[in-house]
Design an enzyme around this catalytic site. Structure first.
Site, PDB file in Angstrom:
ATOM      1  N   HIS A  74       0.858  -1.193   0.000  1.00  0.00           N
ATOM      2  CA  HIS A  74       0.000   0.000   0.000  1.00  0.00           C
ATOM      3  C   HIS A  74       0.886   1.233   0.000  1.00  0.00           C
ATOM      4  O   HIS A  74       1.418   1.641   1.026  1.00  0.00           O
ATOM      5  CB  HIS A  74      -0.889  -0.046   1.252  1.00  0.00           C
ATOM      6  CG  HIS A  74      -1.925   1.027   1.318  1.00  0.00           C
ATOM      7  ND1 HIS A  74      -3.047   0.910   2.118  1.00  0.00           N
ATOM      8  CD2 HIS A  74      -2.034   2.236   0.719  1.00  0.00           C
ATOM      9  CE1 HIS A  74      -3.782   1.994   1.996  1.00  0.00           C
ATOM     10  NE2 HIS A  74      -3.179   2.814   1.156  1.00  0.00           N
ATOM     11  N   ALA A 151      -8.561  11.097   3.408  1.00  0.00           N
ATOM     12  CA  ALA A 151      -8.033  12.034   2.418  1.00  0.00           C
ATOM     13  C   ALA A 151      -8.490  11.668   1.009  1.00  0.00           C
ATOM     14  O   ALA A 151      -7.694  11.587   0.070  1.00  0.00           O
ATOM     15  CB  ALA A 151      -6.513  12.063   2.504  1.00  0.00           C
ATOM     16  N   HIS A 206     -11.730   2.152   4.860  1.00  0.00           N
ATOM     17  CA  HIS A 206     -12.516   3.388   4.735  1.00  0.00           C
ATOM     18  C   HIS A 206     -13.998   3.018   4.829  1.00  0.00           C
ATOM     19  O   HIS A 206     -14.811   3.358   3.977  1.00  0.00           O
ATOM     20  CB  HIS A 206     -12.197   4.106   3.426  1.00  0.00           C
ATOM     21  CG  HIS A 206     -10.844   4.745   3.426  1.00  0.00           C
ATOM     22  ND1 HIS A 206     -10.615   5.993   3.955  1.00  0.00           N
ATOM     23  CD2 HIS A 206      -9.642   4.288   2.992  1.00  0.00           C
ATOM     24  CE1 HIS A 206      -9.330   6.293   3.828  1.00  0.00           C
ATOM     25  NE2 HIS A 206      -8.722   5.267   3.257  1.00  0.00           N
ATOM     26  N   ASN A 230      -7.453   2.722  11.294  1.00  0.00           N
ATOM     27  CA  ASN A 230      -7.623   4.025  10.654  1.00  0.00           C
ATOM     28  C   ASN A 230      -8.752   3.982   9.645  1.00  0.00           C
ATOM     29  O   ASN A 230      -8.901   3.015   8.894  1.00  0.00           O
ATOM     30  CB  ASN A 230      -6.327   4.454   9.963  1.00  0.00           C
ATOM     31  CG  ASN A 230      -5.175   4.589  10.951  1.00  0.00           C
ATOM     32  OD1 ASN A 230      -4.209   3.840  10.905  1.00  0.00           O
ATOM     33  ND2 ASN A 230      -5.282   5.549  11.844  1.00  0.00           N
ATOM     34  N   ASP A 259       4.163   4.316  11.959  1.00  0.00           N
ATOM     35  CA  ASP A 259       4.958   5.550  11.878  1.00  0.00           C
ATOM     36  C   ASP A 259       4.919   6.374  13.159  1.00  0.00           C
ATOM     37  O   ASP A 259       5.519   7.454  13.208  1.00  0.00           O
ATOM     38  CB  ASP A 259       4.495   6.400  10.696  1.00  0.00           C
ATOM     39  CG  ASP A 259       3.023   6.836  10.806  1.00  0.00           C
ATOM     40  OD1 ASP A 259       2.333   6.375  11.736  1.00  0.00           O
ATOM     41  OD2 ASP A 259       2.576   7.620   9.939  1.00  0.00           O
ATOM     42  N   GLY A 260       4.220   5.896  14.174  1.00  0.00           N
ATOM     43  CA  GLY A 260       4.112   6.655  15.418  1.00  0.00           C
ATOM     44  C   GLY A 260       3.040   7.722  15.385  1.00  0.00           C
ATOM     45  O   GLY A 260       2.774   8.365  16.408  1.00  0.00           O
ATOM     46  N   HIS A 262      -0.068   7.216  13.046  1.00  0.00           N
ATOM     47  CA  HIS A 262      -1.320   6.521  12.755  1.00  0.00           C
ATOM     48  C   HIS A 262      -1.764   5.601  13.882  1.00  0.00           C
ATOM     49  O   HIS A 262      -2.965   5.344  14.029  1.00  0.00           O
ATOM     50  CB  HIS A 262      -1.181   5.696  11.472  1.00  0.00           C
ATOM     51  CG  HIS A 262      -1.281   6.502  10.217  1.00  0.00           C
ATOM     52  ND1 HIS A 262      -0.239   7.272   9.747  1.00  0.00           N
ATOM     53  CD2 HIS A 262      -2.302   6.653   9.329  1.00  0.00           C
ATOM     54  CE1 HIS A 262      -0.609   7.866   8.630  1.00  0.00           C
ATOM     55  NE2 HIS A 262      -1.852   7.518   8.355  1.00  0.00           N
ATOM     56  N   ASP A 285       1.532   3.336   3.252  1.00  0.00           N
ATOM     57  CA  ASP A 285       0.499   4.277   2.832  1.00  0.00           C
ATOM     58  C   ASP A 285       1.159   5.609   2.477  1.00  0.00           C
ATOM     59  O   ASP A 285       0.611   6.691   2.698  1.00  0.00           O
ATOM     60  CB  ASP A 285      -0.557   4.461   3.926  1.00  0.00           C
ATOM     61  CG  ASP A 285      -1.824   5.167   3.437  1.00  0.00           C
ATOM     62  OD1 ASP A 285      -2.020   5.254   2.201  1.00  0.00           O
ATOM     63  OD2 ASP A 285      -2.603   5.643   4.274  1.00  0.00           O
ATOM     64  N   ALA A 320      -3.375  12.411   5.865  1.00  0.00           N
ATOM     65  CA  ALA A 320      -3.424  12.152   4.424  1.00  0.00           C
ATOM     66  C   ALA A 320      -2.264  11.236   4.032  1.00  0.00           C
ATOM     67  O   ALA A 320      -1.239  11.684   3.529  1.00  0.00           O
ATOM     68  CB  ALA A 320      -3.358  13.460   3.649  1.00  0.00           C
TER      69      ALA A 320
END
Length: 398
Positions: A74, A151, A206, A230, A259-260, A262, A285, A320
């Site tokens: 992704h 986003a 989503h 998310n 990533d700390g 999300h 992402d 985003a």
């Protein structure tokens, strides 16, 4: 013929576990032998390499880690380049950026757009997949919930009509790997069944689905959770929602963006505990700013501000995508989240490779597989990248 490369002395992460003072032997584009060191099994390959015009290159990696090349399911871009909208040269620049960070296999992700635009984009990306630059295409949107759009441009969202889903699959010329859907929308379950019939991964994401609706989607053939936690309802004690359904079902692989930003570390630990290390795939992402820097960018038609490495929509402030690279995801998983190295490596390599149906070629350091590997120092900082037997990042040792 290229010389045989013998990498010695490293801590090598194999499917069976980590081997100290290991050895990996590469001939051409393939691995021909792996640790633990077995001189007898390697002798034929090394002898063949000793023929006139050939040689053996030995690299001492004592004190370093050797792990499989990373596989990203992704990814929307990097290096200032966008996969959903960039030219061929720009897309290749984005791919190159992620290779420099250890991602030797990448699925290019789109974002919500007009159907005609997505069809054209599918054609361009399919050609790059045919050339071997990417592993395939992931369509994220437009078949997602306006309640959980993140986003994505709301005016371009639509229900997952199976005929339109089929249109995208056909436009990808056999290179569609995954489609993210809000499966509770009209046509959602039929679209999941269509994707399963065509060998394309149906991913729940989503979404505003209930627990029961998510179970129905999994039963219909959905096998991935797009960036779990998310853009979906939170886990509740009376309304457990999609998170619980996706974590508890052994048929589902869950994406995590480590990533700390999300995810809280406790959420990551929750996912590993309930899904187990065999059902987690770290993804980036990533958007254009990955490996590039802060500033203003476009994600599809929407403007994004990247500040301190965090990407948010200018209008509304929604996260985003990310600026993550998978080497950073691995380092964080081990040094911050405290995951065993083997579990973190599997989430970056073996698990996504298996999901893509490519585990016969990539995802682990085994004889016969592509020579895709990453060298890390003792602090899990990337020091070298090999893809198909060639150094993308020459080892920086000492």
């Amino acid at each position: 013929m290229a010389p045989t490369k013998v990498l010695t002395g490293a801590r090598v992460v194999l499917p069976t576990g980590t081997v100290d003072n290991g050895r990996v032997t590469v001939e051409g584009t393939r691995i021909v032998a792996t640790a633990p060191s077995d001189a007898a099994s390697e002798a034929p390959a090394i002898a063949a390499a000793g023929a006139p015009g050939n040689g053996v290159e030995t690299l001492d990696l004592t004190g370093y880690w050797l792990v499989p090349g990373f596989v990203d399911l992704h990814n929307h871009g990097g290096g200032g380049a966008s996969f959903p909208s960039g030219t061929v040269d720009e897309v290749l620049k984005g791919i190159r950026t992620h290779r420099l960070h250890g991602t030797t296999t990448l699925v290019a992700s789109t974002v919500t757009g007009d159907m005609d635009v997505l069809v054209r984009r599918a054609g361009l990306l399919a050609e790059l997949a045919e050339q071997g630059d990417i592993a395939g295409i992931h369509f994220e949107g437009p078949f997602i919930s306006p309640c959980r759009k993140g986003a994505h441009s709301e005016e371009l969202l639509r229900d997952p009509d199976p005929a339109e889903v089929r249109k995208l699959i056909d436009a990808a010329h056999g290179r569609a790997k995954m489609v993210t859907l809000a499966t509770e929308l009209p046509g959602g379950l039929d679209s999941v069944r269509l994707l399963a019939e065509h060998g394309v991964i149906a991913a729940v994401g989503h979404t505003d689905a209930t627990y029961e609706q998510t179970v129905a989607a999994i039963d219909a053939g959905a096998t991935v959770a797009t960036h779990l936690f998310n853009a979906m309802p939170a886990l509740g004690h009376r309304a457990p929602g999609p998170i619980t359904a996706l974590l508890e079902d052994e048929r589902v692989t869950v994406e995590l963006i480590n990533d700390g930003t999300h995810l809280h570390p406790a959420a990551l630990q929750l996912a590993f505990h309930h899904a187990g290390p065999g059902r987690v795939a770290f993804v980036t992402d990533a958007m254009d700013a990955a490996g590039f820097g802060d500033g203003r960018y476009l994600l599809g038609p929407l403007e994004v501000e990247v500040a301190d490495g965090v990407a948010r929509l200018v209008e509304g402030g929604s996260i985003a995508g990310s600026t993550l690279t998978l080497d950073r995801a691995l380092k964080r998983a081990v040094t911050v989240d405290g995951l065993p190295v083997e579990h973190a490596v599997a989430a970056l390599s073996a698990n996504p490779a298996r999901l893509l149906g490519m585990d016969d070629r990539i995802g682990s350091l085994e004889p016969g597989k592509d020579a895709d590997l990453v060298v890390l120092d003792a602090d899990f900082t990337l020091k070298g990248v090999m893809r198909r037997g060639e150094w993308v990042v020459a080892p920086q040792l000492g």
